[in-house]
Scaffold this motif. Structure first.
Motif, PDB file in Angstrom:
ATOM      1  N   MET A 136       0.814  -1.207   0.000  1.00 29.17           N
ATOM      2  CA  MET A 136       0.000   0.000   0.000  1.00 29.17           C
ATOM      3  C   MET A 136       0.853   1.263   0.000  1.00 29.17           C
ATOM      4  O   MET A 136       0.487   2.272  -0.633  1.00 29.17           O
ATOM      5  CB  MET A 136      -0.957  -0.017   1.185  1.00 29.17           C
ATOM      6  N   LEU A 137       1.992   1.250   0.663  1.00 30.99           N
ATOM      7  CA  LEU A 137       2.889   2.409   0.598  1.00 30.99           C
ATOM      8  C   LEU A 137       3.385   2.631  -0.823  1.00 30.99           C
ATOM      9  O   LEU A 137       3.531   3.772  -1.278  1.00 30.99           O
ATOM     10  CB  LEU A 137       4.082   2.218   1.533  1.00 30.99           C
ATOM     11  N   ALA A 138       3.650   1.532  -1.522  1.00 33.62           N
ATOM     12  CA  ALA A 138       4.166   1.627  -2.888  1.00 33.62           C
ATOM     13  C   ALA A 138       3.081   1.970  -3.901  1.00 33.62           C
ATOM     14  O   ALA A 138       3.357   2.632  -4.907  1.00 33.62           O
ATOM     15  CB  ALA A 138       4.844   0.315  -3.273  1.00 33.62           C
ATOM     16  N   LEU A 139       1.849   1.522  -3.645  1.00 34.41           N
ATOM     17  CA  LEU A 139       0.797   1.610  -4.659  1.00 34.41           C
ATOM     18  C   LEU A 139      -0.190   2.754  -4.452  1.00 34.41           C
ATOM     19  O   LEU A 139      -0.762   3.260  -5.427  1.00 34.41           O
ATOM     20  CB  LEU A 139       0.019   0.289  -4.701  1.00 34.41           C
ATOM     21  N   ASP A 140      -0.435   3.140  -3.210  1.00 35.76           N
ATOM     22  CA  ASP A 140      -1.415   4.186  -2.934  1.00 35.76           C
ATOM     23  C   ASP A 140      -0.681   5.473  -2.542  1.00 35.76           C
ATOM     24  O   ASP A 140      -0.266   5.633  -1.389  1.00 35.76           O
ATOM     25  CB  ASP A 140      -2.357   3.753  -1.816  1.00 35.76           C
ATOM     26  N   PRO A 141      -0.514   6.410  -3.466  1.00 41.34           N
ATOM     27  CA  PRO A 141       0.307   7.601  -3.190  1.00 41.34           C
ATOM     28  C   PRO A 141      -0.257   8.505  -2.110  1.00 41.34           C
ATOM     29  O   PRO A 141       0.455   9.351  -1.564  1.00 41.34           O
ATOM     30  CB  PRO A 141       0.351   8.319  -4.548  1.00 41.34           C
ATOM     31  N   ARG A 142      -1.516   8.339  -1.744  1.00 46.10           N
ATOM     32  CA  ARG A 142      -2.105   9.194  -0.712  1.00 46.10           C
ATOM     33  C   ARG A 142      -1.417   9.018   0.637  1.00 46.10           C
ATOM     34  O   ARG A 142      -1.337   9.964   1.432  1.00 46.10           O
ATOM     35  CB  ARG A 142      -3.596   8.892  -0.581  1.00 46.10           C
ATOM     36  N   LEU A 143      -0.930   7.813   0.906  1.00 46.67           N
ATOM     37  CA  LEU A 143      -0.348   7.536   2.211  1.00 46.67           C
ATOM     38  C   LEU A 143       0.929   8.328   2.444  1.00 46.67           C
ATOM     39  O   LEU A 143       1.098   8.965   3.482  1.00 46.67           O
ATOM     40  CB  LEU A 143      -0.080   6.030   2.343  1.00 46.67           C
ATOM     41  N   LEU A 144       1.846   8.296   1.492  1.00 49.94           N
ATOM     42  CA  LEU A 144       3.094   9.037   1.660  1.00 49.94           C
ATOM     43  C   LEU A 144       2.919  10.522   1.391  1.00 49.94           C
ATOM     44  O   LEU A 144       3.674  11.348   1.910  1.00 49.94           O
ATOM     45  CB  LEU A 144       4.183   8.445   0.764  1.00 49.94           C
ATOM     46  N   ALA A 145       1.907  10.875   0.598  1.00 48.64           N
ATOM     47  CA  ALA A 145       1.640  12.300   0.373  1.00 48.64           C
ATOM     48  C   ALA A 145       1.334  13.005   1.689  1.00 48.64           C
ATOM     49  O   ALA A 145       1.685  14.182   1.880  1.00 48.64           O
ATOM     50  CB  ALA A 145       0.489  12.470  -0.604  1.00 48.64           C
ATOM     51  N   ALA A 146       0.688  12.302   2.609  1.00 51.16           N
ATOM     52  CA  ALA A 146       0.379  12.879   3.923  1.00 51.16           C
ATOM     53  C   ALA A 146       1.640  13.191   4.715  1.00 51.16           C
ATOM     54  O   ALA A 146       1.607  13.959   5.678  1.00 51.16           O
ATOM     55  CB  ALA A 146      -0.522  11.929   4.708  1.00 51.16           C
ATOM     56  N   GLU A 147       2.775  12.576   4.303  1.00 50.68           N
ATOM     57  CA  GLU A 147       4.059  12.810   4.966  1.00 50.68           C
ATOM     58  C   GLU A 147       4.963  13.729   4.141  1.00 50.68           C
ATOM     59  O   GLU A 147       6.136  13.899   4.462  1.00 50.68           O
ATOM     60  CB  GLU A 147       4.777  11.474   5.191  1.00 50.68           C
ATOM     61  N   GLY A 148       4.419  14.294   3.078  1.00 49.38           N
ATOM     62  CA  GLY A 148       5.219  15.146   2.209  1.00 49.38           C
ATOM     63  C   GLY A 148       6.160  14.370   1.310  1.00 49.38           C
ATOM     64  O   GLY A 148       7.122  14.930   0.776  1.00 49.38           O
ATOM     65  N   LEU A 149       5.862  13.087   1.116  1.00 51.17           N
ATOM     66  CA  LEU A 149       6.696  12.222   0.294  1.00 51.17           C
ATOM     67  C   LEU A 149       5.823  11.518  -0.739  1.00 51.17           C
ATOM     68  O   LEU A 149       4.620  11.760  -0.828  1.00 51.17           O
ATOM     69  CB  LEU A 149       7.416  11.183   1.173  1.00 51.17           C
ATOM     70  N   SER A 150       6.426  10.630  -1.528  1.00 48.41           N
ATOM     71  CA  SER A 150       5.687   9.859  -2.516  1.00 48.41           C
ATOM     72  C   SER A 150       6.369   8.517  -2.700  1.00 48.41           C
ATOM     73  O   SER A 150       7.508   8.321  -2.240  1.00 48.41           O
ATOM     74  CB  SER A 150       5.646  10.610  -3.852  1.00 48.41           C
ATOM     75  N   PRO A 151       5.711   7.555  -3.377  1.00 48.27           N
ATOM     76  CA  PRO A 151       6.383   6.286  -3.660  1.00 48.27           C
ATOM     77  C   PRO A 151       7.702   6.458  -4.416  1.00 48.27           C
ATOM     78  O   PRO A 151       8.564   5.585  -4.346  1.00 48.27           O
ATOM     79  CB  PRO A 151       5.342   5.534  -4.497  1.00 48.27           C
ATOM     80  N   ALA A 152       7.885   7.571  -5.120  1.00 47.32           N
ATOM     81  CA  ALA A 152       9.143   7.820  -5.817  1.00 47.32           C
ATOM     82  C   ALA A 152      10.312   7.968  -4.855  1.00 47.32           C
ATOM     83  O   ALA A 152      11.476   7.898  -5.269  1.00 47.32           O
ATOM     84  CB  ALA A 152       9.028   9.074  -6.683  1.00 47.32           C
ATOM     85  N   ASN A 153      10.022   8.133  -3.566  1.00 50.18           N
ATOM     86  CA  ASN A 153      11.087   8.216  -2.567  1.00 50.18           C
ATOM     87  C   ASN A 153      11.585   6.849  -2.127  1.00 50.18           C
ATOM     88  O   ASN A 153      12.463   6.768  -1.256  1.00 50.18           O
ATOM     89  CB  ASN A 153      10.615   9.008  -1.353  1.00 50.18           C
ATOM     90  N   MET A 154      11.036   5.770  -2.694  1.00 55.33           N
ATOM     91  CA  MET A 154      11.591   4.437  -2.469  1.00 55.33           C
ATOM     92  C   MET A 154      12.103   3.893  -3.802  1.00 55.33           C
ATOM     93  O   MET A 154      11.653   4.290  -4.870  1.00 55.33           O
ATOM     94  CB  MET A 154      10.569   3.494  -1.821  1.00 55.33           C
ATOM     95  N   ARG A 155      13.062   2.967  -3.720  1.00 61.30           N
ATOM     96  CA  ARG A 155      13.662   2.407  -4.941  1.00 61.30           C
ATOM     97  C   ARG A 155      12.887   1.209  -5.456  1.00 61.30           C
ATOM     98  O   ARG A 155      12.978   0.858  -6.628  1.00 61.30           O
ATOM     99  CB  ARG A 155      15.114   1.994  -4.684  1.00 61.30           C
ATOM    100  N   GLY A 156      12.142   0.553  -4.598  1.00 65.36           N
ATOM    101  CA  GLY A 156      11.371  -0.624  -4.976  1.00 65.36           C
ATOM    102  C   GLY A 156      10.758  -1.218  -3.724  1.00 65.36           C
ATOM    103  O   GLY A 156      11.040  -0.772  -2.612  1.00 65.36           O
ATOM    104  N   TRP A 157       9.909  -2.229  -3.923  1.00 63.66           N
ATOM    105  CA  TRP A 157       9.301  -2.868  -2.756  1.00 63.66           C
ATOM    106  C   TRP A 157       9.272  -4.375  -2.945  1.00 63.66           C
ATOM    107  O   TRP A 157       9.307  -4.874  -4.067  1.00 63.66           O
ATOM    108  CB  TRP A 157       7.922  -2.301  -2.463  1.00 63.66           C
ATOM    109  N   ILE A 158       9.230  -5.073  -1.797  1.00 66.32           N
ATOM    110  CA  ILE A 158       9.364  -6.530  -1.759  1.00 66.32           C
ATOM    111  C   ILE A 158       8.228  -7.093  -0.906  1.00 66.32           C
ATOM    112  O   ILE A 158       8.065  -6.703   0.256  1.00 66.32           O
ATOM    113  CB  ILE A 158      10.720  -6.937  -1.147  1.00 66.32           C
ATOM    114  N   GLY A 159       7.454  -8.007  -1.483  1.00 67.16           N
ATOM    115  CA  GLY A 159       6.351  -8.616  -0.764  1.00 67.16           C
ATOM    116  C   GLY A 159       6.533 -10.112  -0.623  1.00 67.16           C
ATOM    117  O   GLY A 159       6.734 -10.809  -1.618  1.00 67.16           O
ATOM    118  N   LEU A 160       6.464 -10.618   0.594  1.00 67.66           N
ATOM    119  CA  LEU A 160       6.537 -12.045   0.883  1.00 67.66           C
ATOM    120  C   LEU A 160       5.172 -12.518   1.363  1.00 67.66           C
ATOM    121  O   LEU A 160       4.701 -12.092   2.422  1.00 67.66           O
ATOM    122  CB  LEU A 160       7.585 -12.348   1.959  1.00 67.66           C
ATOM    123  N   ALA A 161       4.519 -13.371   0.570  1.00 66.87           N
ATOM    124  CA  ALA A 161       3.246 -14.000   0.953  1.00 66.87           C
ATOM    125  C   ALA A 161       2.208 -12.977   1.355  1.00 66.87           C
ATOM    126  O   ALA A 161       1.491 -13.138   2.339  1.00 66.87           O
ATOM    127  CB  ALA A 161       3.478 -15.003   2.090  1.00 66.87           C
TER     128      ALA A 161
END
Length: 289
Positions: A151-176
């Protein structure tokens, strides 16, 4: 030596199939691969704390950072239980951060995601003090924690509330991870998402766009708790359809729980999850050959 190790691995696997990966795995994991800074507050609530594992031996160049969220159906979990994950990542030269977040019944959706976003913002803004490079920040999770990462990677509203965006991460990893689970069948999860009125925008699969970051998805092929075909394969298909680079892997011989346990040194022979994570991070999520 192999004859001695095999019964040990079988015993550990049997134990972890029925229990959370606590105590035993941590006790058997090395402690010389990292220095640990514990109990750092990223918010005012007692559950809003994190631990940082700084590697003893760093890689050449910028030191990647991995923010890890654990599972537990958003009802349970403690960051101290996942010391073995911090060790695994630090042993490969990464700064590992393991964060707690508020759980049900204290909060429901989306408040634990707000905690995850707040933890991400703290790491982004402060990790240089602990030797990490915020320009190489990855988010990773297992089970419910993989949902949080998604959700942090896919829903930009979450990080926008912190003044950031998913572009501030390099990638994401999901296990199960559970990425598409409506209507909810698990009785422990139903109240977390206001069943039977669970909001559709709570589902990661409903937040697909071509701007989503490179993704690594890993699952146990015979996961009986989170259906890997509906969740991992379904999300991977949707992401690829949007032009998002996805690396997708399924392992035999592990369960929903022992998949994350396979990151620990005693059980790494059960599945090459750590190797795949290292490959993903060291290639800068596929940006480097």
């Amino acid at each position: 030596m192999r004859k001695l190790l095999t019964p040990l691995l079988l015993a550990l696997s049997t134990f972890l199939s029925a229990c959370s990966p606590v105590g035993l795995l941590n006790a058997l994991s090395p402690t010389d691969s990292y220095s640990k800074t514990a109990n750092i507050a990223y918010g005012n609530d007692p559950r809003q704390q994190l631990d940082i594992y700084t590697p003893t031996q760093k890689k050449a160049g910028p030191t990647p950072v991995v923010l890890f969220f654990y599972g537990g159906s958003w009802n349970s979990g403690e960051r101290a239980d996942y010391q073995f994950v911090g060790e695994a990542l630090a042993s490969r030269g990464y700064v590992a951060v393991i964060a707690d977040y508020r759980l049900y019944p204290q909060v429901r959706y989306p408040d634990f995601l707000k905690d995850s976003a707040h933890a991400f913002a703290w790491v982004h803004n402060n990790i240089a003090t602990y030797g990490g490079d915020a320009q190489h920040l990855f988010v990773m999770g297992h089970s419910a924690g993989a949902y949080n990462a998604a959700m942090l990677a896919l829903d930009p509203r979450l990080l926008a509330a912190e003044g950031l965006s998913p572009a501030n991460m390099r990638g994401w990893i999901g296990l199960a991870g559970p990425y598409d689970f409506l209507p909810i069948k698990n009785p422990d999860v139903r109240p977390v998402f206001f069943y039977p009125n669970s909001p559709p925008d709570s589902q990661p699969i409903n937040h697909i766009s071509a701007t989503v970051l490179p993704t690594l998805l890993i699952a146990a092929r015979d996961d009986e708790l989170v259906n890997p075909q509906r969740n991992t394969a379904g999300l991977a298909k949707r992401l690829r359809g949007a032009g998002v680079p996805v690396s997708e892997h399924y392992y035999d011989g592990v369960s929903h729980i022992t998949l994350v346990a396979a990151l620990s040194k005693p059980l790494r022979g059960k599945a090459p999850a750590l190797e795949e994570i290292v490959r993903f991070i060291d290639s800068d999520a596929g940006r480097k050959p």
